[in-house]
Design an enzyme around this catalytic site. Structure first.
Site, PDB file in Angstrom:
ATOM      1  N   HIS A 147       0.858  -1.183   0.000  1.00 49.24           N
ATOM      2  CA  HIS A 147       0.000   0.000   0.000  1.00 49.24           C
ATOM      3  C   HIS A 147       0.894   1.232   0.000  1.00 49.24           C
ATOM      4  CE1 HIS A 147      -3.207   2.777   0.647  1.00 49.24           C
ATOM      5  NE2 HIS A 147      -2.696   3.181   1.803  1.00 49.24           N
ATOM      6  N   ASP A 192       1.085   5.038  -0.266  1.00 48.65           N
ATOM      7  CA  ASP A 192       0.413   6.338  -0.204  1.00 48.65           C
ATOM      8  C   ASP A 192       1.068   7.338  -1.144  1.00 48.65           C
ATOM      9  OD1 ASP A 192      -1.633   6.061   1.893  1.00 48.65           O
ATOM     10  OD2 ASP A 192       0.068   5.667   3.217  1.00 48.65           O
ATOM     11  N   ASP A 250      -7.661   1.593   2.459  1.00 50.68           N
ATOM     12  CA  ASP A 250      -7.237   2.533   3.497  1.00 50.68           C
ATOM     13  C   ASP A 250      -8.153   3.724   3.709  1.00 50.68           C
ATOM     14  OD1 ASP A 250      -5.565   3.358   5.536  1.00 50.68           O
ATOM     15  OD2 ASP A 250      -4.201   4.445   4.230  1.00 50.68           O
ATOM     16  N   HIS A 301      -6.228   9.708  -0.572  1.00 49.83           N
ATOM     17  CA  HIS A 301      -6.931   9.743   0.712  1.00 49.83           C
ATOM     18  C   HIS A 301      -6.140  10.387   1.844  1.00 49.83           C
ATOM     19  CE1 HIS A 301      -4.929   5.741   0.475  1.00 49.83           C
ATOM     20  NE2 HIS A 301      -4.628   5.990   1.738  1.00 49.83           N
TER      21      HIS A 301
END
Length: 1011
Positions: A72, A74, A196, A446
């Site tokens: 994951h 970001d 997430d 996000h």
């Protein structure tokens, strides 16, 4: 944003052509084989069938545990996008995406059974363009074989609370187009993957369904909701994400992942983890194979009890993991082999490398009947005092900049499509919409528009937007020169919100070009800072139009410049040019404000036009009443500002308010002031009441002629925290409406959801935070109604909002906090230490409940896509010889009906444009004007600058033809869904049903621009 993984130092790099061998960053790391070594070892690549044919074999009579290796990544959070990609600033967080992808590709090539999923195309596309042709072919083979699978496929994994649906569609289109162009159908994701984001919106699910996804998996949901779902075996179900679109158009199979997006405890084998590797040599004193295998079997069996099929998933990865992919895969290889060996001893567990799509395929083949969800997953809490509702309002300045940039990007896209190549190459240089398109896509992440990054990262997000505006300004200049017939020195005044525009403030004469991005005519009040004096304004036909120069009171020590006001009449998808000239006079005619003294015997103060009247209390200076004079509706409304004292975690819970979490110390907010010092401005073109509540909070309540809404322009900040109290500031409207605990909010700017105080539709709520637990995201509007009257408030950015008592409505406009909330940022939301000063506006509508939608739908459309003002000194040279100068232009031959919104008009390549048309009303929303009825359009000759020679309809993100697109079918407990009507496409007969978006790729031939 990560749940567990925090980092410290890894670096690796693979060979590119003859660039050399892998370099070691840690002495004990085994060397990873270079990519070039595997070019000779690849299995012959067979064509991958569209869909699920490359999925692994499962065991029908066993519990199949699908291991999902993933990372994951970001797109900005604790570090900037570039810092994450290159592995810079590892003292903040150890993360280097380029090394993750290098390492994963090598590890996949080492064993043909291994699989991996990747998500963030903002990173992958950058990495891809840095690879050799040979490496790119290796990756294409892995994708073709289904061993490297893309999930979601957007530029980023977007937030679902603070994002507007148009920007969501744009960023998904950008990422999925890269995959389509690079890998063809092999690279098209089948599964949406939002592991997430901090709560999930119904509109997001609807958009995913319309994009063609077969299913959706996410990681975060309310802790009470999850417990109930586990008991009821409803961790997986069908989400019916629209009340207007006919099923299964917006139906989406949705699954909750069992461990968020992390591995089960004790089974994380990344360099960022501390779990023990699997040791299978019984002679070693560290031997743990039997213990770990038994543990895994127990975890898998326990997890499987909460799911309905003989399949379950384990997410084997987390934040920025797999920088040493060999470490992960080596342990997973052992785990798979040892666990499956237990089948000979009677075990009924089968473990395999898999992907989200392959897991979904097995669920579909189970042919079960699934329950249906109709609401959404807001608000999200991970504990009794831990509601993630603060980020709905965090960093309001960045939220506004993102919304303004969306507006500007659509203007840029439209003019690029209307003018063609002349917009990209012209007298002002090379114009380009791509940089702003990519920057806007990044902002949907996000931890970006959500306001949940560190301060230096938020600054970098703003930097990316600013860098994207420049090439678009060049593009607009080229396009305007082409369409107007002459070139001029165009000026884009980006600080008009604080009354700064050097050209209008210094020039004695200038031109104002106002472009309208909507598909219908708009009247727009232009406000420009000027020097003192008298000005004459002339319309495109040379006729003088009414104008005013007004001097406004200043709420701070700085002088406020006079402002020139005039109303511009703008054609659909076009511009009008107005000429402004200063007229010399002995005495300036600027109108000054009148201060209103606070006297108990003073009559009530009113501002009004032909549609609306607002009345103010003479004792307090506060708004006290609104009247809709057309409908003869009178509603007492008291509006003012309050602030919640932010918790610092020193009471019954140690949870503090922070970037993510909203947690006030007490339920009752404190007033900023109980009264306001007021000034009145009244001219033929504007009426305003200026309210000053404190040194850091003021507001202007404004009415223009013909306007059917009240405009409240608020200014808040810097919020003082010298008293050691963090503050969360709200604007609150109190009315006597009997609302029975209900209020209504939009979902990403589209459909409306009913909210009920202290209530959740799918479980009995134990409300532990009466304020924060009733907050919901408000992207464009919130309203309350008693069934007869409706009070609607529109926002200019995403905010958190609620109705905490009947007849009341509040929106959080700003927050400044002294403590971190413990969710990973490790930095209080202080906004550069001194705090941010923020200006915004709320638009207030009072109407009957039956007629309200016609007002708020059209007004919200205009608020999101406002006219773009461009200035020029005038007197430019002729540019398009052979065509007379043009002072007015429309890109449409006829206006679109009011219920139809031109969502997208953008260049798609040589002689091709992307076109999205949207019905912006829901079923049954407006019976008076019949705006909820289906609408039929003729696209053949709709546009004035080009002719459509061929039209193809696609899915929402333009990566599949609609006639060829199909999705997995699911059986629900609500009965069979209607059969889809046979597909036909007639460009002269395009029908839009309520809330329907139709997407087209149009081959076009541009016409010569003439007068």
């Amino acid at each position: 944003m990560g749940a567990y993984a925090r980092a410290s130092g890894v670096c690796a790099r693979g060979c590119l052509d003859s660039a050399g061998p892998w370099t070691m960053s840690r002495a004990l790391r085994p060397p990873l084989p270079p990519l070039c070594f595997f070019l000779l070892l690849l299995a012959a690549a067979g064509a991958r069938a569209g869909g699920y044919e490359t999925c692994p074999t499962v065991q029908p009579n066993m519990l199949n545990v699908h291991l999902l290796p993933h990372t994951h990544d970001d797109v900005g959070w604790l570090k900037t996008v570039d810092q994450y990609f290159y592995g810079i600033k590892n003292d903040i967080q150890h993360a280097g995406v380029q090394y993750i992808l290098d390492s994963v590709i090598s590890a996949l090539l080492a064993d043909p059974t291994r699989r991996f999923i990747y998500v963030e195309i903002a990173f992958f596309s950058r990495w891809w363009h840095q690879q050799t042709n040979a490496t790119q072919e290796v990756v294409r083979d892995l994708v073709r074989q289904g061993r490297l699978e893309f999930a979601n496929g957007g530029w980023v994994m977007n937030d679902e609370a603070a994002t507007h649906y148009g920007a969501i569609v744009d960023q998904m289109t950008l990422g999925l187009r890269f995959l389509e162009d690079t890998f063809g159908n092999d690279g098209r994701p089948r599964v949406a993957w939002h592991i997430d984001p901090f709560g999930h919106s119904r509109e997001q699910a609807s958009l995913f369904a319309q994009m063609g996804f077969d299913g959706f998996f996410f990681g975060r949901l309310d802790y009470q909701d999850k417990w109930v779902r586990m008991q009821k075996l409803e961790m997986e179900q069908v989400w019916r994400a629209s009340t207007s679109l006919k099923p299964p158009t917006a139906d989406l199979f949705t699954g909750v992942l069992p461990n968020g997006y992390n591995p089960p405890r004790n089974l994380c084998w990344d360099v960022l983890c501390v779990d023990q590797p699997l040791v299978e040599d019984p002679r070693s004193p560290e031997y743990n194979a039997k213990e770990l295998v038994d543990y895994f079997l127990n975890v898998a069996t326990a997890q499987g009890r909460y799911y309905r099929t003989n399949h379950t998933v384990m997410t084997m990865g987390s934040d920025f993991q797999y920088e040493n992919a060999n470490m992960w895969f080596k342990n997973l290889d052992k785990l798979i082999r040892l666990v499956n060996a237990q089948q000979a001893k009677g075990s009924s567990v089968h473990v395999l490398y898999s992907t989200p799509a392959c897991y979904l395929w097995e669920l579909n083949k189970a042919n079960l009947t699934w329950s249906v969800k109709h609401d959404d997953f807001f608000p999200y809490a991970d504990g009794p005092h831990q509601f993630w509702t603060g980020y709905f309002s965090s960093r309001p300045a960045l939220k506004r900049y993102e919304r303004l940039s969306y507006n500007f990007l659509q203007v840029c896209n439209q003019l690029e499509a209307l003018v063609g190549l002349a917009a990209n190459v012209g007298p002002y240089g090379s114009g380009d919409s791509a940089p702003l398109n990519e920057a806007m896509a990044v902002l949907q992440h996000h931890d970006a528009v959500s306001g949940t990054s560190r301060q230096h990262v938020a600054n970098d997000y703003a930097r990316q937007l600013a860098a994207g505006w420049g090439p678009c300004e060049v593009l607009l200049s080229n396009a305007l020169a082409r369409l107007r017939g002459f070139k001029d020195h165009f000026t884009f005044c980006q600080q008009l919100n604080i009354s700064i525009c050097p050209l209008s403030q210094t020039a004695a004469r200038f031109q104002v070009i106002v472009y309208n991005p909507l598909g219908r005519k708009v009247n727009w009040m232009v406000r420009l800072p000027v020097s003192e004096g008298v000005f004459v304004v002339k319309d495109p036909n040379g006729r003088t139009v009414p104008s005013d120069v007004v001097i406004f009171p200043s709420s701070d020590s700085q002088a406020h410049p006079p402002e020139l006001l005039f109303s511009a009449s703008l054609p659909a998808l076009g511009f009008s040019t107005y000429s402004v000239a200063q007229v010399p006079r002995w005495k300036p005619q600027a109108r000054a404000p009148q201060p209103i003294p606070r006297r108990s015997w003073s009559p009530a103060l009113t501002i009004e036009n032909e549609h609306i009247r607002a009345t103010f209390d003479p004792d307090t200076g506060l708004l006290m009443e609104i009247m809709n004079m057309n409908q003869q509706l009178l509603l007492p409304v008291r509006q003012t500002f309050f602030w919640y004292n932010a918790s610092i975690g020193d009471n019954e819970s140690d949870q503090a308010s922070g970037a993510y979490i909203f947690r006030p110390n007490q339920q009752k907010p404190l007033p900023v002031s109980r009264w306001a010092q007021i000034h009145l401005v009244k001219t033929p073109l504007v009426q305003e009441v200026h309210q000053n509540f404190s040194a850091w909070c003021s507001q202007v309540v404004r009415l223009y002629p013909g306007q059917r809404h009240l405009e409240l322009e608020w200014s808040v900040g810097p919020i003082p925290v010298g008293d050691t109290w963090g503050k969360e500031v709200i604007s609150r409207f109190d009315t006597p409406l009997e609302t029975k605990g209900r209020f209504y909010t939009d979902s990403n700017g589209r459909e409306i959801l009913e909210r009920r105080r202290d209530y959740r539709p799918t479980w009995k709520l134990n409300q532990t935070e009466p304020v924060a637990g009733n907050y919901y995201p408000v992207n464009t509007r919130i309203y309350i109604t008693d069934g007869n009257m409706q009070l609607t408030v529109l926002t200019d950015r995403s905010q958190g909002g609620s109705s905490l008592r009947d007849g009341s409505l509040e929106l959080m406009v700003h927050r400044r906090l002294l403590k971190d909330d413990g969710r990973g940022v490790s930095e209080p939301l202080m906004e550069n230490g001194s705090g941010a000063w923020v200006r915004g506006r709320h638009l207030v509508l009072l109407d009957t409940a039956q007629a309200a939608a016609a007002g708020h739908r059209l007004l919200a459309e205009q608020e999101v896509l406002a006219p773009q003002v461009v200035l020029a000194p005038g007197g430019g040279a002729a540019y398009n010889l052979g065509a007379p100068p043009r002072t007015q232009f429309s890109g449409l031959r006829r206006d679109l009906p009011p219920s139809v919104h031109l969502l997208t008009l953008a260049s798609w390549g040589p002689e091709m444009v992307l076109l999205r048309l949207e019905h912006q009303f829901a079923v049954g929303e407006d019976s008076g004007r019949n705006l909820s009825a289906p609408v039929t359009l003729n696209l053949r000759d709709l546009f004035s600058t080009f002719t459509i020679t061929r039209l193809q309809e696609t899915t929402l993100v333009a990566n599949q033809l609609r006639e060829a697109a199909s999705r997995l079918k699911w059986t629900t407990n609500t009965g069979p869904t209607p059969h889809q009507t046979p597909y036909q496409l007639d460009p002269a007969n395009i029908t839009l049903e309520p809330m329907e978006i139709r997407t087209f790729l149009a081959s076009v031939q541009w016409k010569e621009v003439d007068g």
